[in-house]
Structures are given as structure tokens and as C-alpha cells.
Design a protein around this motif. Structure first.
Motif, short mmCIF file in Angstrom:
data_model
loop_
_atom_site.label_atom_id
_atom_site.label_comp_id
_atom_site.label_asym_id
_atom_site.label_seq_id
_atom_site.Cartn_x
_atom_site.Cartn_y
_atom_site.Cartn_z
N GLU A 199 -1.99 -4.20 -1.25
CA GLU A 199 -0.75 -4.18 -0.53
C GLU A 199 -0.37 -5.27 0.21
O GLU A 199 0.94 -5.47 -0.05
N ALA A 200 -1.04 -6.33 0.59
CA ALA A 200 -0.74 -7.38 1.47
C ALA A 200 0.01 -8.36 0.39
O ALA A 200 1.08 -8.78 1.08
N ALA A 201 -0.73 -8.53 -0.66
CA ALA A 201 -0.31 -9.42 -1.74
C ALA A 201 0.98 -8.94 -2.00
O ALA A 201 2.14 -9.50 -2.31
N ALA A 202 1.33 -7.59 -2.35
CA ALA A 202 2.40 -7.04 -2.91
C ALA A 202 3.55 -7.31 -1.81
O ALA A 202 4.60 -7.50 -2.24
N ALA A 203 3.32 -6.99 -0.49
CA ALA A 203 4.30 -7.31 0.49
C ALA A 203 4.81 -8.59 0.55
O ALA A 203 5.93 -8.67 1.07
N GLU A 204 3.86 -9.60 0.41
CA GLU A 204 4.14 -10.93 0.34
C GLU A 204 5.41 -11.41 -0.75
O GLU A 204 5.96 -11.90 -0.48
N GLU A 205 5.03 -10.55 -1.99
CA GLU A 205 6.17 -10.89 -3.03
C GLU A 205 7.44 -10.28 -2.89
O GLU A 205 8.42 -10.68 -3.50
N ASN A 206 7.47 -9.32 -1.91
CA ASN A 206 8.72 -8.44 -1.89
C ASN A 206 9.93 -9.30 -1.14
O ASN A 206 9.34 -9.97 -0.30
N GLN A 207 10.91 -9.03 -1.51
CA GLN A 207 12.09 -9.97 -0.79
C GLN A 207 13.21 -8.75 -0.32
O GLN A 207 14.31 -9.20 -0.18
N ASP A 208 12.84 -7.65 0.18
CA ASP A 208 13.72 -6.72 1.02
C ASP A 208 14.96 -6.56 0.28
O ASP A 208 16.35 -6.50 0.86
N PHE A 209 14.82 -6.06 -1.19
CA PHE A 209 16.11 -5.74 -1.99
C PHE A 209 16.54 -4.38 -1.62
O PHE A 209 16.03 -3.33 -2.01
N THR A 210 17.71 -4.28 -0.72
CA THR A 210 18.17 -2.94 -0.26
C THR A 210 19.77 -3.44 0.15
O THR A 210 20.12 -4.54 -0.06
N GLY A 211 20.29 -2.48 0.65
CA GLY A 211 21.68 -2.48 1.22
C GLY A 211 21.59 -2.24 2.81
O GLY A 211 20.52 -1.64 3.42
N LEU A 363 16.90 0.62 -9.80
CA LEU A 363 15.95 1.99 -9.39
C LEU A 363 14.59 1.20 -9.05
O LEU A 363 14.26 0.51 -10.18
N ASN A 364 14.02 1.03 -7.64
CA ASN A 364 12.83 0.55 -7.60
C ASN A 364 12.75 -1.16 -7.96
O ASN A 364 11.99 -1.70 -8.48
N GLY A 365 14.18 -1.72 -7.81
CA GLY A 365 14.39 -3.10 -8.14
C GLY A 365 14.67 -3.48 -9.32
O GLY A 365 14.33 -4.39 -9.89
N VAL A 366 14.88 -2.44 -10.27
CA VAL A 366 14.95 -2.58 -11.76
C VAL A 366 16.37 -1.96 -11.96
O VAL A 366 16.68 -1.10 -11.90
N GLU A 367 17.31 -2.97 -12.81
CA GLU A 367 18.51 -2.33 -13.26
C GLU A 367 18.38 -1.24 -14.28
O GLU A 367 17.64 -1.31 -15.21
N PRO A 394 8.43 1.87 1.83
CA PRO A 394 9.60 1.79 2.63
C PRO A 394 10.96 1.27 2.00
O PRO A 394 10.63 0.48 0.92
N ILE A 395 11.99 1.42 2.31
CA ILE A 395 13.04 0.84 1.95
C ILE A 395 13.08 -0.57 2.29
O ILE A 395 12.75 -1.17 3.20
N GLY A 396 13.32 -1.40 1.07
CA GLY A 396 13.43 -2.70 1.14
C GLY A 396 12.22 -3.24 0.57
O GLY A 396 11.95 -4.44 0.69
N TRP A 397 11.23 -2.34 0.11
CA TRP A 397 9.81 -3.02 -0.37
C TRP A 397 10.13 -3.61 -1.77
O TRP A 397 9.38 -4.62 -1.93
N ASP A 398 11.02 -3.20 -2.46
CA ASP A 398 11.17 -3.76 -3.97
C ASP A 398 11.44 -5.34 -4.03
O ASP A 398 12.02 -5.77 -3.08
N ARG A 399 10.77 -5.98 -4.95
CA ARG A 399 11.26 -7.28 -5.13
C ARG A 399 12.62 -7.30 -5.75
O ARG A 399 13.20 -6.69 -6.34
N ARG A 400 13.21 -8.60 -5.46
CA ARG A 400 14.68 -9.04 -5.83
C ARG A 400 14.50 -9.09 -7.48
O ARG A 400 13.59 -9.41 -7.93
N PRO A 401 15.41 -8.46 -8.11
CA PRO A 401 15.61 -8.26 -9.56
C PRO A 401 15.46 -9.50 -10.13
O PRO A 401 15.84 -10.62 -9.42
#
Length: 601
Positions: A199-211, A363-367, A394-401
Motif C-alpha cells: 500500500e505504501a509503495a502504491a500510494a507513492e506511485e499515485n499522482q492524485d488523478f481526479t478533479g 475509470l480508475n485511471g484508465v481511459e 480514496p478519490i485521487g488514489w489513481d495514477r495519472r494515465p
């Protein structure tokens, strides 16, 4: 002395000819609707497009051209199945009703200032037909028409049209569905990867892709991010579907961002006539937040989609009053630098992801590809994802596409193969003859995307030995291009003279100098007068000014441009600039050199 025949047979022959003419013109409109081809004079900004998209363009969801074709086919059958002079009055009264409908449509075209040439032919033919039928000398007053033939004809034509529409729609839907399933596979693969990642590594990868604007669950198993345009009908359809999905799926969250397809705020849109109010609508939506908070935004969001982005004057004032908002403050906020920057940031983000239109859905960071015109595909993707019971995030968890280039290359690779003009038909040909790779550029020389695209292709030519570049002139001009003859105005006011200038210089110079000619003409300053244009071109390329002026205005130039436009019809080119490489159409005229090179390889 010439005697004009007034026999029943003469009137009947005239009636049949007019009915067949109306049938032919209606058939062309039907073919355009079903197949997606563009008739001369019926481009995307033409009166034809305006009328077909208007409230009178369909009857209970059935295109009016389909109704017309069934009607005229039945009329032809009725005229051919009854002897001259023996057409029953019931048929004549039916034709009178049809003529009244034609008068109504002519009034609609007149009041809207939109004259579709094919519609005009249909309605004038119909009025002439009705006149001849009533003037036809009567024979047996007791004659009766066997209604079975005309009725069977109308029903048969309607059934055939329904089948054709269904077949074409299914083919498009199957292609879109295949793209959506590919997206779903990628979403599920990402979810499986995430479930096995720390989870910690995953959170580090994510870039708050949301609106900024969210509805639904948080955390959520399914997270939609939608870039939209308030004047986009498909966006409105999707928004209505999303409303229902939020009810059906408690585990869903939805985030909204702006991508107005309007040249006022979106520099990737070069058409000043397209979605003129989309930027203004986005500004108004954002300006509603200071008045009513997040709830205020969503109220305005819903209202704007209900009016397709048009909310001005008293309507806007009334809406503000009904919600207890300060109209003057909202107007001021909508024009503020902060609001405009917010919308600009969304547009920049969409560009970086490769947006070429709306709705642009993730959807979940995938077009979700294949969802732009079919909201059901978005629902399908959400249902399929939730069936796997993913972990709520959480909202914003997904990586930037992936970045724009990856997306554009993938879209280009999946484009359908095009029929293209045969080799040797272009007058502007660069590179090695019979090269393995052909790049075909259909060029509107005054479009702002033309010069950057041209520079990219020249660079590609310098790096790729096995590439042939063919250029066809495709002016977006009412005077030169029949596809735009019915347009109310010229979208590119200088298209005609710059296109003629390119061709005029071409007739006076050697082939070796043509790349420089095109480069120079694409960079012409719009502030130059017509005379200054000729002066500078003659000076730049050491040409006699009088000879160049004569060449530009000569019939030879217009004939050459017409030949290019005819070749563009083979590839069903309806707009320019358009690039076709490897027999596949580029997804956008704004693609970069890197995208073109990656696709080529």
C-alpha cells in the motif's frame, strides 16, 4: 409554332420525372446519414448539418430524409400503377398534404437562413409534382387506385432503411465495444497489480488523478473522471446516464473536469464557429461555487447540460434569483482570472492526456475507449469492474494515465484502414518514388495547425529515406470547395486566395522549390492585403508580379485545386488538415513529430 402537349400522358411523364428527381435527392441525404459520407455542400458547418441537427430534422427520432424517401418511393409507385388521367382524388389530396409539408420546410429554411441545396431540390420538385398532378386532365372519375402497391413500397423502403441503419449502427457499436473491452481488461489488470502491491509503495506511485468536483462514494471501488463540454450532446447523454449510475452503484464516485471544444479558451480548437458558448458555460459553472458552494456548482452543471450550454441574459438572471444567488457577482466571477485559469488548467491536463474530443472518460485511471458516443459502454465498464469487487480507494488514489503521445499512437493504430488516392495523382510529391510508406496530407493552408504539422512532416522526410509525402490542397472555402458551398460564411476568410497563391506559384516554379513555397505560404501574415500578398510572393520567389497575378486568377489554378478536392473524396476527407499515414487517418491535426515517427515505426 411550337405546340406544348397538354395530354394526360405528358403531364404524367412530367410528374414521374419530378418524383424521381425528389427521390434521388432524398436518397443522397439518406446515404449521407447512414454511411457517414459527406455530400458536396453538406460539410459539418453547412445548412444541411444545421437542419438535420435541428428540431425538424427528425420525426419521432426517425430522420426526416428517411420519411421523405419512403414517401416519394410510394408516390412513384402510385404514378406508375395508375393510367394517365385516372389518378384518384385521394392520391391528389395526399400529394397536396405533401406539398404543404414542403412549404413548411421551405419556411423553416428561410426563417433560419439555412438553405440545404438537396432539400431545396426535394421541396421544389414536390411542389411541381403536386401542380402537375392537379393539372393532369381527368379521365375516368370513378377510377380507383390499388393502394397495396404504393403502401407496400413505402413499408418496404422503411424496413430496408431500418435494417441498413441497424447494420451500420451495430458495426460502429461492435468496434466501440471492442475498444471498451480492451479498456476493461487494462483496468482489471491494474486492479490485480494494485492488490499485490504494498500500500505504501502504491500510494507513492499515485499522482492524485481526479478533479475538483466529486459526487458519490469516498473511498470508492469505481472512480470515474470525466472531461466534458456543456455544448456536447454526447456529454449530456453521458451525464444523464451517470446520474442513474450514482443511484445504481453506491460504490461509484464521479469527478468532473472541463474540456470545452471552443477556440475562445482551447488553443487546440481552430474552428471559431464550433461550440461558441462552451468556454463561457464552463466559466459560469465554476462561478456558481462562490454563490452556492459545491451544491451550487452541481445545480449549475445540471442546468447547463439541460440547455446544452446556453444560459444567458434573463434566463441566467432568473436561475440565479430562484437559487438566491447574486447575479452580478456570478457574472463578475465568471470573467475573473481565477476562474479562467481553473478551466485552462483542466484543458492543459486534457491535452497532456491526448484529448481529441469529448466526452473523455477515465475509470480508475484508465481511459474508457469507445465510450465517446455510447454511455452504455461506460456503464458496462463500471459493472464489469464492480463484479470483481475491487478494494475501495480514496478519490485521487489513481495514477495519472499514460501521456498524450502513448494515447494518440494507440488510437492511430486502431483506426480503420482508409481507401486513398492512387500513387502519382498528387502534384506536390516529395521523397523517393515507390517508397514503402506513403504520407498523404490534405491541406487547408490558413488553418493554424497546418504549419506545425507541415514542419513535422518535413523533419520526418529528412530522417526517413523510405517515405513519400503527397500533398493535396483542400481549402475550406465556399468558392473553391463544393463541400462548403452552402455554408453561411467562410470559416477561413483567406483560404481561397492563399490556396490559389500556392497553386499559382507552383505553375511558375520548378518542382525542387515546392517545399519552400508551401512553408512560406503557410506562414503568411493574415494582416497582408491581397496586393501585398502577391508583391511579397513575387519578391520571395523572384517571379514576375504580373505573371503571378495572372496565374493565381487563371482557370488552370482552379482546375488543379478541383482535381485535389476530387482526390480527397476518395479518402472521404471532410476537413483539413488531415494526415493519412499507412492508410490510417491521424486522430488529430495537432499530433507531434514524436507521435508521427512512433506510429510510422
Amino acid at each position: 409554332m411550337t405546340v406544348i402537349s397538354t395530354s394526360p400522358q405528358a403531364y404524367r411523364l412530367g410528374s414521374v420525372c419530378l418524383a424521381l428527381l425528389a427521390t434521388l435527392a432524398t436518397s443522397l441525404l439518406v446515404i449521407q446519414n447512414i454511411v457517414g459520407m459527406t455530400l458536396p455542400g453538406c460539410g459539418i458547418t453547412s445548412a444541411c448539418a444545421q437542419l438535420s441537427a435541428g428540431r425538424w430534422g427528425s420525426l419521432f427520432g426517425w430522420p426526416i430524409s428517411y420519411v421523405g424517401l419512403a414517401y416519394f418511393a410510394a408516390v412513384v409507385a402510385a404514378l406508375l400503377s395508375s393510367p394517365a388521367g385516372q389518378l384518384p382524388k385521394a392520391v391528389k389530396f395526399t400529394l397536396s398534404l405533401g406539398a404543404a409539408a414542403s412549404i413548411g420546410f421551405i419556411v423553416i429554411m428561410f426563417s433560419g437562413g439555412a438553405w440545404c441545396p438537396y432539400c431545396v431540390v426535394v421541396h421544389l420538385s414536390n411542389l411541381g409534382l403536386c401542380t402537375l398532378v392537379w393539372k393532369e386532365p381527368a379521365g375516368d372519375p370513378t377510377a380507383k387506385l390499388r393502394w397495396q402497391g404504393p403502401l407496400a413500397t413505402a413499408i418496404s423502403v422503411s424496413i430496408a432503411l431500418a435494417i441498413a441503419q441497424l447494420v451500420v449502427s451495430n458495426l460502429v457499436r461492435e468496434r466501440q465495444l471492442a475498444q471498451t473491452h480492451d479498456s476493461i481488461d487494462q483496468i482489471l489488470k491494474n486492479e490485480q497489480r494494485a492488490s499485490t502491491t504494498n500500500e505504501a509503495a502504491a500510494a507513492e506511485e499515485n499522482q492524485d488523478f481526479t478533479g475538483r468536483w466529486h459526487r458519490g462514494a469516498n473511498p470508492a471501488k469505481a472512480r470515474l473522471v470525466i472531461f466534458h463540454d456543456y455544448q456536447c450532446k454526447d456529454c449530456a447523454k453521458l451525464d444523464a446516464e451517470v446520474e442513474q449510475m450514482l443511484v445504481d452503484f453506491p460504490e461509484l464516485s464521479v469527478s468532473i473536469r472541463h474540456y470545452p471544444m471552443c477556440s475562445t479558451c482551447n488553443d487546440r480548437v481552430s474552428w471559431d464557429f464550433f461550440h461558441k458558448q462552451a468556454c463561457r458555460a464552463a466559466y459560469i459553472a465554476e462561478a456558481a461555487e462562490p454563490q452556492g458552494g459545491a451544491e451550487g456548482f452541481w445545480k449549475m452543471h445540471k442546468r447547463l447540460f439541460s440547455t446544452l450550454g446556453i444560459l444567458e441574459g434573463e434566463d441566467l438572471r432568473s436561475f440565479c434569483g430562484a437559487n438566491g444567488w447574486d447575479y452580478a457577482a456570478l457574472e463578475a466571477a465568471s470573467q475573473s482570472d481565477a476562474v479562467k485559469q481553473t478551466v485552462a488548467d483542466d484543458i492543459t491536463e486534457a491535452h497532456s492526456l491526448g484529448a481529441t474530443g469529448t466526452p473523455f472518460v477515465f475509470l480508475n485511471g484508465v481511459e474508457i475507449r469507445g465510450a465517446s458516443s455510447d454511455p452504455d459502454n461506460v456503464r458496462l465498464a463500471v459493472e464489469r469492474l464492480l463484479s470483481e469487487d475491487p478494494t475501495p480507494r480514496p478519490i485521487g488514489w489513481d495514477r495519472r494515465p499514460p501521456a498524450a503521445n502513448d494515447r494518440l499512437v494507440a488510437e492511430w493504430q486502431s483506426a480503420k484502414l482508409e481507401i486513398v488516392p492512387p500513387r502519382g495523382t498528387a502534384r506536390f510529391i516529395f521523397g523517393r518514388t515507390n517508397s514503402e510508406h506513403r504520407a498523404l496530407l490534405f491541406l487547408e493552408p490558413t488553418d493554424r495547425d497546418a504549419l506545425p504539422l507541415w514542419h513535422s512532416l518535413l523533419r520526418l522526410m529528412s530522417e526517413e529515406a523510405d517515405l513519400q509525402l503527397e500533398v493535396y490542397l483542400f481549402p475550406i472555402s465556399r468558392e473553391l470547395n463544393p463541400k462548403f458551398a452552402a455554408s453561411a460564411t467562410d470559416m477561413y476568410p483567406r483560404s481561397t486566395e492563399v490556396t490559389r497563391l500556392i497553386e499559382g506559384i507552383h505553375t511558375l516554379m520548378s518542382t525542387d522549390s515546392q517545399p519552400e513555397v508551401i512553408t512560406w505560404c503557410l506562414g503568411i501574415s493574415p494582416s497582408l492585403s491581397s496586393g501585398e500578398l502577391i508583391d511579397q510572393a513575387a519578391s520571395q520567389f523572384h517571379l514576375n508580379r504580373q505573371a503571378l497575378a495572372l496565374a493565381v486568377s487563371g482557370d488552370r489554378v482552379d482546375a488543379a485545386i478541383a482535381a485535389d478536392i476530387q482526390q480527397a473524396q476518395i479518402a472521404n476527407v471532410t476537413w483539413a488538415p488531415t494526415l493519412i499515414l499507412g492508410n490510417r487517418r491521424a486522430p488529430s491535426a495537432t499530433i507531434s513529430f514524436d507521435v508521427i515517427k512512433r506510429y510510422l515505426h
